[in-house]
Design a protein around this motif. Structure first.
Motif, short mmCIF file in Angstrom:
data_model
loop_
_atom_site.label_atom_id
_atom_site.label_comp_id
_atom_site.label_asym_id
_atom_site.label_seq_id
_atom_site.Cartn_x
_atom_site.Cartn_y
_atom_site.Cartn_z
N ALA A 273 30.51 96.67 -81.58
CA ALA A 273 29.97 97.55 -82.72
C ALA A 273 30.49 97.00 -83.99
N ALA A 274 31.60 96.80 -84.17
CA ALA A 274 32.39 96.23 -85.26
C ALA A 274 31.84 94.99 -85.75
N THR A 275 31.74 94.01 -84.64
CA THR A 275 30.89 92.76 -84.81
C THR A 275 29.64 92.68 -85.26
N VAL A 276 28.74 93.53 -84.84
CA VAL A 276 27.43 93.96 -85.08
C VAL A 276 27.51 94.52 -86.78
N VAL A 277 28.22 95.22 -87.04
CA VAL A 277 28.25 95.76 -88.43
C VAL A 277 28.54 94.82 -89.28
N ARG A 278 29.44 93.64 -89.07
CA ARG A 278 30.01 92.79 -89.87
C ARG A 278 28.76 91.70 -90.02
N GLU A 279 28.22 91.37 -88.97
CA GLU A 279 26.92 90.46 -89.34
C GLU A 279 25.85 91.12 -89.84
N ALA A 280 25.71 92.44 -89.82
CA ALA A 280 24.61 93.11 -90.46
C ALA A 280 25.01 92.95 -92.00
N VAL A 281 26.12 93.06 -92.45
CA VAL A 281 26.52 93.23 -93.87
C VAL A 281 26.17 91.89 -94.33
N ALA A 282 26.49 90.67 -93.53
CA ALA A 282 26.00 89.31 -93.92
C ALA A 282 24.84 89.08 -93.95
N ALA A 283 23.74 89.47 -93.12
CA ALA A 283 22.33 89.42 -93.28
C ALA A 283 21.69 90.27 -94.32
N ASP B 124 22.71 90.99 -97.48
CA ASP B 124 22.76 90.60 -98.71
C ASP B 124 21.67 89.73 -99.36
N PRO B 125 21.09 88.69 -98.60
CA PRO B 125 19.72 88.15 -99.22
C PRO B 125 18.82 89.09 -99.22
N LEU B 126 18.39 89.63 -98.30
CA LEU B 126 17.40 90.86 -98.28
C LEU B 126 17.40 91.80 -99.34
N ASN B 127 18.60 92.15 -99.66
CA ASN B 127 19.00 93.13 -100.91
C ASN B 127 18.59 92.43 -102.12
N SER B 128 18.72 91.16 -102.27
CA SER B 128 18.52 90.68 -103.65
C SER B 128 16.80 90.61 -103.86
N ARG B 129 16.34 90.19 -102.69
CA ARG B 129 14.72 90.01 -102.54
C ARG B 129 14.07 91.60 -102.90
N LEU B 130 14.84 92.63 -102.16
CA LEU B 130 14.32 93.93 -102.54
C LEU B 130 14.34 94.35 -103.86
N LEU B 131 15.58 94.14 -104.59
CA LEU B 131 15.81 94.41 -105.92
C LEU B 131 14.73 93.78 -106.76
N ARG B 132 14.52 92.30 -106.54
CA ARG B 132 13.42 91.61 -107.39
C ARG B 132 12.27 92.17 -107.26
N ALA B 133 11.80 92.53 -105.98
CA ALA B 133 10.21 93.21 -105.74
C ALA B 133 10.15 94.46 -106.48
N LEU C 64 7.67 93.24 -100.40
CA LEU C 64 8.33 94.36 -99.73
C LEU C 64 8.22 94.28 -98.18
N ALA C 65 6.92 94.06 -97.82
CA ALA C 65 6.81 94.14 -96.43
C ALA C 65 7.31 92.87 -95.67
N ALA C 66 7.59 91.76 -96.22
CA ALA C 66 8.36 90.63 -95.75
C ALA C 66 9.94 91.12 -95.56
N VAL C 67 10.45 91.72 -96.45
CA VAL C 67 11.95 92.08 -96.48
C VAL C 67 12.05 93.17 -95.48
N VAL C 68 11.26 94.07 -95.40
CA VAL C 68 11.08 95.23 -94.13
C VAL C 68 11.04 94.47 -92.94
N ASP C 69 10.33 93.42 -92.71
CA ASP C 69 10.25 92.93 -91.53
C ASP C 69 11.43 92.01 -91.25
N GLY C 70 12.09 91.33 -92.16
CA GLY C 70 13.42 90.78 -92.33
C GLY C 70 14.48 91.66 -91.87
N VAL C 71 14.42 92.84 -92.21
CA VAL C 71 15.56 93.92 -92.00
C VAL C 71 15.48 94.21 -90.43
N ARG C 72 14.52 94.24 -89.93
CA ARG C 72 14.02 94.85 -88.42
C ARG C 72 14.94 94.49 -87.58
#
Length: 220
Positions: free
Chosen positions: A87-97, A99-108, A140-148
Motif C-alpha cells: 500500500a505504501a509503495t502504491v501511494v508513493r507511485e501515485a504521488v509521482a504519477a 504531478d504531471p496530471l495535476n499540472s495539466r488539470l490546472l492549465r485546463a 480534461l477528459a484526457a487527464v481523467v483518462d490518465g489518472v484512471r
C-alpha cells in the motif's frame, strides 16, 4: 485485497478533504450512515478533533490542528498495518504519477476561465468559442483518462480511493451537456472540486503537508 478504513478515520478524513462540511456531506463523503456520521462527529468534537462553525445561516465541521495531527497519525498507521508494504509503495507511485496530471488539470481549468485576448492579455472566457471550450473539455477528459490507472491502483489497496473516477466522469458528462459550472465551479460536484479532494486525499495519505518542498504539492 483492498483495505477498508475504520469509520472513525473515514469521518475524520472526510472533514479534511472537504475542508468544511455539514453532517450530510460528511456522511456522503465517508460512505457511512447519517446517524453514524453524526455520532462520530460529536465524539470527534469532544476529543477536540473537529469544530463546528456557522456563518450567514449555514454551518459546517472543520478540522482542528489536533484533528489534523490525529488524522495523519491514523493514515500512517493504516499504511504501516500492511505487512507487505504494498500500500505504501502504491501511494508513493501515485504521488509521482499525479504531478504531471495535476499540472495539466490546472492549465485546463485556467483555460476554461481565461483565454488570450488582444495585446497578449488574458480575458475572461465568455464561452462563445465552441472550439476553444471543446478543446479544453477534451484535455480534461484526457487527464481523467490518465489518472484512471493511478486511481485503480490506489483503490486496489485502500478502498476509500474508490469512486473518484465515477465522480470525475459525472462532472465531465454534465459539463459536456452544457453545465459549465461542473468544470471549475465551487463545491465538490465540479471536475476541479473532485480533483482538489483527490489531491488532498493523496497528500494526506502520503504524509506530505501542503507547502512542503515537493513537486506534487501545488494547490489545485
Amino acid at each position: 485485497m483492498s483495505r477498508a478504513s475504520e469509520p472513525e478515520l473515514l469521518v475524520l478524513h472526510a472533514v479534511r478533504v472537504r475542508g468544511t462540511a455539514d453532517d450530510a456531506a460528511v456522511a456522503e463523503r465517508a460512505g457511512v450512515a447519517p446517524d453514524t456520521a453524526r455520532e462520530l462527529l460529536l465524539d470527534l468534537e469532544a476529543y477536540g478533533h473537529v469544530t463546528w462553525a456557522e456563518f450567514a445561516g449555514s454551518g459546517g465541521w472543520s478540522l482542528t490542528d489536533r484533528g489534523r495531527a490525529e488524522g495523519e497519525r491514523r493514515l500512517a498507521a493504516e499504511l504501516a498495518a500492511d505487512p507487505s508494504g504494498r500500500a505504501a509503495t502504491v501511494v508513493r507511485e501515485a504521488v509521482a504519477a499525479f504531478d504531471p496530471l495535476n499540472s495539466r488539470l490546472l492549465r485546463a481549468c485556467t483555460d476554461w476561465q481565461l483565454r488570450p485576448g488582444d495585446g497578449g492579455r488574458l480575458d475572461v472566457n465568455d464561452h462563445r468559442d465552441a472550439d476553444w471550450d471543446a478543446r479544453v473539455l477534451d484535455e480534461l477528459a484526457a487527464v481523467v483518462d490518465g489518472v484512471r490507472p493511478v486511481l485503480a491502483a490506489l483503490a486496489g489497496e485502500l478502498a476509500r480511493f474508490a469512486g473518484y473516477d465515477r465522480r470525475l466522469d459525472d462532472a465531465l458528462t454534465a459539463a459536456r451537456g452544457g453545465d459549465g459550472a461542473r468544470v471549475a465551479g465551487l463545491g465538490a460536484a465540479s471536475v476541479h472540486g473532485v480533483w482538489m479532494e483527490l489531491h488532498e486525499d493523496l497528500l494526506a495519505t502520503a504524509g506530505i503537508p501542503r507547502g512542503a518542498a515537493n513537486p506534487v504539492d501545488r494547490p489545485c
